[in-house]
Design a protein around this motif. Sequence first.
Motif, PDB file in Angstrom:
ATOM      1  N   GLY A   1       0.819  -1.203   0.000  1.00  0.00           N
ATOM      2  CA  GLY A   1       0.000   0.000   0.000  1.00  0.00           C
ATOM      3  C   GLY A   1       0.848   1.246   0.000  1.00  0.00           C
ATOM      4  O   GLY A   1       2.067   1.205  -0.014  1.00  0.00           O
TER       5      GLY A   1
ATOM      6  N   ASN B   1      -1.710   4.140  -3.865  1.00  0.00           N
ATOM      7  CA  ASN B   1      -2.949   3.374  -3.784  1.00  0.00           C
ATOM      8  C   ASN B   1      -3.968   4.101  -2.918  1.00  0.00           C
ATOM      9  O   ASN B   1      -5.020   3.549  -2.639  1.00  0.00           O
ATOM     10  CB  ASN B   1      -2.698   2.002  -3.170  1.00  0.00           C
ATOM     11  CG  ASN B   1      -1.769   1.156  -3.983  1.00  0.00           C
ATOM     12  OD1 ASN B   1      -0.955   1.665  -4.733  1.00  0.00           O
ATOM     13  ND2 ASN B   1      -1.862  -0.136  -3.853  1.00  0.00           N
TER      14      ASN B   1
ATOM     15  N   GLY C   1      -3.602   3.638   0.957  1.00  0.00           N
ATOM     16  CA  GLY C   1      -4.156   2.371   0.503  1.00  0.00           C
ATOM     17  C   GLY C   1      -3.398   1.216   1.130  1.00  0.00           C
ATOM     18  O   GLY C   1      -2.198   1.291   1.364  1.00  0.00           O
ATOM     19  N   LYS C   2      -4.123   0.125   1.415  1.00  0.00           N
ATOM     20  CA  LYS C   2      -3.499  -1.070   1.986  1.00  0.00           C
ATOM     21  C   LYS C   2      -3.022  -2.038   0.903  1.00  0.00           C
ATOM     22  O   LYS C   2      -2.394  -3.032   1.194  1.00  0.00           O
ATOM     23  CB  LYS C   2      -4.480  -1.783   2.907  1.00  0.00           C
ATOM     24  CG  LYS C   2      -4.818  -1.021   4.159  1.00  0.00           C
ATOM     25  CD  LYS C   2      -5.903  -1.770   4.896  1.00  0.00           C
ATOM     26  CE  LYS C   2      -5.703  -1.756   6.375  1.00  0.00           C
ATOM     27  NZ  LYS C   2      -6.715  -2.596   7.039  1.00  0.00           N
ATOM     28  N   GLY C   3      -3.367  -1.751  -0.354  1.00  0.00           N
ATOM     29  CA  GLY C   3      -2.960  -2.634  -1.446  1.00  0.00           C
ATOM     30  C   GLY C   3      -3.964  -3.736  -1.734  1.00  0.00           C
ATOM     31  O   GLY C   3      -3.778  -4.533  -2.643  1.00  0.00           O
ATOM     32  N   ASP C   4      -5.047  -3.788  -0.945  1.00  0.00           N
ATOM     33  CA  ASP C   4      -6.071  -4.811  -1.152  1.00  0.00           C
ATOM     34  C   ASP C   4      -7.433  -4.189  -1.464  1.00  0.00           C
ATOM     35  O   ASP C   4      -8.466  -4.845  -1.337  1.00  0.00           O
ATOM     36  CB  ASP C   4      -6.173  -5.718   0.068  1.00  0.00           C
ATOM     37  CG  ASP C   4      -6.606  -4.993   1.338  1.00  0.00           C
ATOM     38  OD1 ASP C   4      -6.840  -3.764   1.285  1.00  0.00           O
ATOM     39  OD2 ASP C   4      -6.710  -5.647   2.393  1.00  0.00           O
ATOM     40  N   GLY C   5      -7.427  -2.915  -1.850  1.00  0.00           N
ATOM     41  CA  GLY C   5      -8.667  -2.218  -2.162  1.00  0.00           C
ATOM     42  C   GLY C   5      -9.291  -1.503  -0.978  1.00  0.00           C
ATOM     43  O   GLY C   5     -10.337  -0.888  -1.119  1.00  0.00           O
ATOM     44  N   THR C   6      -8.656  -1.593   0.187  1.00  0.00           N
ATOM     45  CA  THR C   6      -9.153  -0.898   1.369  1.00  0.00           C
ATOM     46  C   THR C   6      -8.144   0.158   1.798  1.00  0.00           C
ATOM     47  O   THR C   6      -7.032   0.217   1.266  1.00  0.00           O
ATOM     48  CB  THR C   6      -9.413  -1.876   2.536  1.00  0.00           C
ATOM     49  OG1 THR C   6      -8.172  -2.478   2.924  1.00  0.00           O
ATOM     50  CG2 THR C   6     -10.398  -2.964   2.146  1.00  0.00           C
TER      51      THR C   6
END
Length: 60
Positions: free
Chosen positions: A2, A6, A22-27
């Motif tokens: 993230g 992101n 961003g966490k890199g997982d869409g959250t």
Amino acid sequence: MGGVENGTREIEQAGVFWLYLGKGDGTFAACTEVGAGWNKSKDVIGIGDGNSDAASTCPC
């Protein structure tokens, strides 16, 4: 992975600048207050966004 690339940012009408990484997982991680007084700026663009299209123009 993230990070800012992101994430997103927000400047409240009162001028407080918030950063959402961003966490890199869409959250997103919890927001972080960057500082106040940003309502005095006419334009704010992201690093690497030289043409203000919200996409990085940085070749890095």
